[in-house]
Design an enzyme around this catalytic site. Structure first.
Site, PDB file in Angstrom:
ATOM      1  N   GLY A  11      35.805  44.388  53.383  1.00  0.00           N
ATOM      2  CA  GLY A  11      35.574  42.954  53.239  1.00  0.00           C
ATOM      3  C   GLY A  11      35.822  42.213  54.536  1.00  0.00           C
ATOM      4  O   GLY A  11      36.767  42.518  55.262  1.00  0.00           O
ATOM      5  N   ALA A  22      38.586  40.059  71.645  1.00  0.00           N
ATOM      6  CA  ALA A  22      39.764  40.492  72.405  1.00  0.00           C
ATOM      7  C   ALA A  22      39.638  41.953  72.830  1.00  0.00           C
ATOM      8  O   ALA A  22      39.983  42.311  73.967  1.00  0.00           O
ATOM      9  CB  ALA A  22      41.026  40.289  71.564  1.00  0.00           C
ATOM     10  N   ARG A  72      30.608  49.038  52.961  1.00  0.00           N
ATOM     11  CA  ARG A  72      31.439  50.098  52.388  1.00  0.00           C
ATOM     12  C   ARG A  72      30.626  51.386  52.413  1.00  0.00           C
ATOM     13  O   ARG A  72      29.406  51.366  52.234  1.00  0.00           O
ATOM     14  CB  ARG A  72      31.877  49.731  50.971  1.00  0.00           C
ATOM     15  CG  ARG A  72      32.618  48.395  50.926  1.00  0.00           C
ATOM     16  CD  ARG A  72      33.280  48.138  49.592  1.00  0.00           C
ATOM     17  NE  ARG A  72      33.794  46.779  49.512  1.00  0.00           N
ATOM     18  CZ  ARG A  72      34.939  46.362  50.038  1.00  0.00           C
ATOM     19  NH1 ARG A  72      35.698  47.231  50.689  1.00  0.00           N
ATOM     20  NH2 ARG A  72      35.335  45.119  49.920  1.00  0.00           N
ATOM     21  N   GLY A 102      40.837  46.721  56.287  1.00  0.00           N
ATOM     22  CA  GLY A 102      41.972  46.855  55.384  1.00  0.00           C
ATOM     23  C   GLY A 102      42.285  48.294  55.050  1.00  0.00           C
ATOM     24  O   GLY A 102      42.034  49.208  55.834  1.00  0.00           O
ATOM     25  N   ASP A 103      42.802  48.507  53.857  1.00  0.00           N
ATOM     26  CA  ASP A 103      43.296  49.812  53.428  1.00  0.00           C
ATOM     27  C   ASP A 103      42.235  50.907  53.530  1.00  0.00           C
ATOM     28  O   ASP A 103      42.486  51.978  54.086  1.00  0.00           O
ATOM     29  CB  ASP A 103      43.806  49.692  51.984  1.00  0.00           C
ATOM     30  CG  ASP A 103      44.374  50.989  51.456  1.00  0.00           C
ATOM     31  OD1 ASP A 103      45.524  51.308  51.807  1.00  0.00           O
ATOM     32  OD2 ASP A 103      43.667  51.694  50.704  1.00  0.00           O
ATOM     33  N   THR A 125      42.123  41.511  56.794  1.00  0.00           N
ATOM     34  CA  THR A 125      41.871  41.292  55.378  1.00  0.00           C
ATOM     35  C   THR A 125      42.570  40.017  54.938  1.00  0.00           C
ATOM     36  O   THR A 125      43.712  39.765  55.348  1.00  0.00           O
ATOM     37  CB  THR A 125      42.359  42.465  54.506  1.00  0.00           C
ATOM     38  OG1 THR A 125      42.365  42.066  53.117  1.00  0.00           O
ATOM     39  CG2 THR A 125      43.760  42.902  54.882  1.00  0.00           C
ATOM     40  N   ASP A 127      43.699  39.495  52.110  1.00  0.00           N
ATOM     41  CA  ASP A 127      44.657  39.806  51.050  1.00  0.00           C
ATOM     42  C   ASP A 127      46.103  39.935  51.534  1.00  0.00           C
ATOM     43  O   ASP A 127      47.033  39.847  50.729  1.00  0.00           O
ATOM     44  CB  ASP A 127      44.265  41.108  50.343  1.00  0.00           C
ATOM     45  CG  ASP A 127      42.863  41.044  49.761  1.00  0.00           C
ATOM     46  OD1 ASP A 127      42.448  39.946  49.357  1.00  0.00           O
ATOM     47  OD2 ASP A 127      42.188  42.089  49.715  1.00  0.00           O
ATOM     48  N   ASP A 129      47.658  42.537  52.355  1.00  0.00           N
ATOM     49  CA  ASP A 129      48.249  43.620  51.561  1.00  0.00           C
ATOM     50  C   ASP A 129      48.454  44.917  52.338  1.00  0.00           C
ATOM     51  O   ASP A 129      48.531  46.001  51.747  1.00  0.00           O
ATOM     52  CB  ASP A 129      47.367  43.896  50.333  1.00  0.00           C
ATOM     53  CG  ASP A 129      45.950  44.338  50.710  1.00  0.00           C
ATOM     54  OD1 ASP A 129      45.580  44.242  51.899  1.00  0.00           O
ATOM     55  OD2 ASP A 129      45.214  44.783  49.808  1.00  0.00           O
ATOM     56  N   ARG A 171      43.124  40.964  45.599  1.00  0.00           N
ATOM     57  CA  ARG A 171      43.156  42.313  45.012  1.00  0.00           C
ATOM     58  C   ARG A 171      44.439  42.488  44.208  1.00  0.00           C
ATOM     59  O   ARG A 171      44.718  41.713  43.307  1.00  0.00           O
ATOM     60  CB  ARG A 171      43.016  43.384  46.093  1.00  0.00           C
ATOM     61  CG  ARG A 171      41.630  43.463  46.712  1.00  0.00           C
ATOM     62  CD  ARG A 171      41.298  44.849  47.199  1.00  0.00           C
ATOM     63  NE  ARG A 171      42.337  45.437  48.022  1.00  0.00           N
ATOM     64  CZ  ARG A 171      42.346  46.720  48.390  1.00  0.00           C
ATOM     65  NH1 ARG A 171      41.379  47.527  48.009  1.00  0.00           N
ATOM     66  NH2 ARG A 171      43.314  47.185  49.147  1.00  0.00           N
ATOM     67  N   ALA A 186      51.840  23.897  43.073  1.00  0.00           N
ATOM     68  CA  ALA A 186      51.492  24.400  41.748  1.00  0.00           C
ATOM     69  C   ALA A 186      52.728  24.459  40.851  1.00  0.00           C
ATOM     70  O   ALA A 186      53.825  24.817  41.307  1.00  0.00           O
ATOM     71  CB  ALA A 186      50.859  25.786  41.855  1.00  0.00           C
ATOM     72  N   ARG A 243      41.034  23.512  32.343  1.00  0.00           N
ATOM     73  CA  ARG A 243      39.802  23.809  33.063  1.00  0.00           C
ATOM     74  C   ARG A 243      40.112  24.925  34.052  1.00  0.00           C
ATOM     75  O   ARG A 243      41.231  25.028  34.562  1.00  0.00           O
ATOM     76  CB  ARG A 243      39.282  22.576  33.812  1.00  0.00           C
ATOM     77  CG  ARG A 243      38.782  21.471  32.903  1.00  0.00           C
ATOM     78  CD  ARG A 243      37.513  21.889  32.153  1.00  0.00           C
ATOM     79  NE  ARG A 243      36.975  20.799  31.357  1.00  0.00           N
ATOM     80  CZ  ARG A 243      37.332  20.523  30.111  1.00  0.00           C
ATOM     81  NH1 ARG A 243      38.287  21.246  29.534  1.00  0.00           N
ATOM     82  NH2 ARG A 243      36.777  19.533  29.446  1.00  0.00           N
ATOM     83  N   GLN A 251      36.813  31.970  49.898  1.00  0.00           N
ATOM     84  CA  GLN A 251      38.092  32.236  50.555  1.00  0.00           C
ATOM     85  C   GLN A 251      37.946  33.155  51.763  1.00  0.00           C
ATOM     86  O   GLN A 251      38.831  33.217  52.609  1.00  0.00           O
ATOM     87  CB  GLN A 251      39.073  32.857  49.550  1.00  0.00           C
ATOM     88  CG  GLN A 251      39.462  31.927  48.425  1.00  0.00           C
ATOM     89  CD  GLN A 251      40.035  32.670  47.232  1.00  0.00           C
ATOM     90  OE1 GLN A 251      41.219  32.957  47.189  1.00  0.00           O
ATOM     91  NE2 GLN A 251      39.189  33.001  46.262  1.00  0.00           N
TER      92      GLN A 251
END
Length: 319
Positions: A11, A22, A72, A102-103, A125, A127, A129, A171, A186, A243, A251
């Site tokens: 992603g 860079a 992918r 990412g991973d 990423t 995420d 993560d 994810r 929130a 809603r 994002q």
């Protein structure tokens, strides 16, 4: 080390272009030739590789997405696919590779390194993560994108006295929901790392309503449940009018924040330095504002964790 390659995989995330820039400019500064692999590991197997010059990465630091494109690739998970990729790199005389992603991208980089082809991973990423780094490229921008949406949603939530459920990406990690939830005020944040209690949430919302609170924002990480499923569960517990807003792939887009541009620039520079030092099978990261690097095996065997101190703080401030 005379020639290096760079690719983006998985992603996309805001700041990938800054990292590519860079890598290219740092390499040229050290008299290296740089080649861009277009289309991720699929492009590597297909030999979609082109030489990049200083001008190739001009005017891209502020752009979202990735100029090298991404995809992918199931074939690259096989030894045969990996060997095809290595042969393509050898054909171009490329001595080392920088992989931004990412991973899944890291698994590909580790596989190449284990077969004697030095690769350096850069965490790209939204995420956030990936282990071994406090922040990944794109996370800060994604959080700010969510905050911008939350601020707008809060206006209409106030006007119509409704409870809004906002579903965000991430994810199986709750970082985006957690940071955006705290920054956006929130009332409730739902993340994969902590089980939620609907009775407790309902009680808090009802108490707020009784004291005159007419609207609420609930942030839900996609790794827990969907916004629609959570809304149904909440309505059954409270009878409140809800809603749902699913922010989705917006994002991932947009111009990267200053933080992500600087982070990407630092990561790209260090990745080139590691290849010049004769190292492979490493991944760069940032810890306490210091750029570090870790073994890819260590990164891939370590589970990412969120800062539960932020989660606790959000609950304290949303009483």
């Amino acid at each position: 080390m005379k020639r290096i390659g760079v690719l983006t995989s998985g992603g996309d995330s805001p700041g990938m272009n800054a990292a590519i820039r860079a890598v290219v400019r740092k390499a040229i500064y050290h008299n290296l030739e740089v080649f861009g692999v277009f289309g991720g590991y699929s492009g590597l197997i297909a030999g979609n590789i082109k030489k990049l010059e200083l001008g190739s990465v001009g005017d891209i630091i502020h752009r979202g997405g990735t100029m090298l494109y991404s995809a992918r690739c199931e074939e690259f998970k096989t030894k045969e696919g990996q060997q095809k990729g290595i042969e393509q790199l050898k054909t171009k005389g490329i001595d080392g590779l920088v992989v931004i992603g990412g991973d899944g991208s890291y698994h590909g980089a580790r596989a190449l390194s284990e077969q004697g082809y030095p690769c350096i991973g850069i965490p790209g990423t939204i995420d956030n993560d990936i282990a071994g780094t406090q922040y990944t490229i794109g996370f800060d921008t994604a959080v700010n994108t969510v905050i911008d949406a939350v601020d707008k949603i809060r206006d209409t939530a106030t006007s119509h006295e409704r409870t809004f459920i906002i579903e965000v990406m991430g994810r199986n990690a709750g970082d985006i929901a957690l940071w955006a939830g705290l920054a956006g005020g929130a009332e409730t944040i739902i993340i994969p790392e902590e089980k939620y209690n609907m009775d407790e949430i309902a009680e808090r919302l009802i108490k707020g309503h009784e004291r005159g609170k007419r609207h609420s924002i609930i942030m839900v990480a996609e790794g827990v449940t969907t916004g629609m499923e959570f809304a149904k569960e909440l309505e059954e517990a409270t009878n409140f009018d809800t809603r749902v807003s699913v922010l989705g792939h917006m994002q991932r887009g947009g111009s990267p924040s200053a933080f992500d541009r600087v982070l990407a620039s630092r990561f790209g520079s260090r990745a080139v330095e590691l290849l010049l030092e004769g190292k492979g099978g490493r991944a760069v990261g940032i810890e306490n504002n210091v750029v570090v690097d870790h073994d890819l095996n260590e990164i891939l065997s370590t589970k990412h964790t969120v800062d539960l101190g932020i989660y606790k703080l959000s609950k304290e401030l949303s009483i």
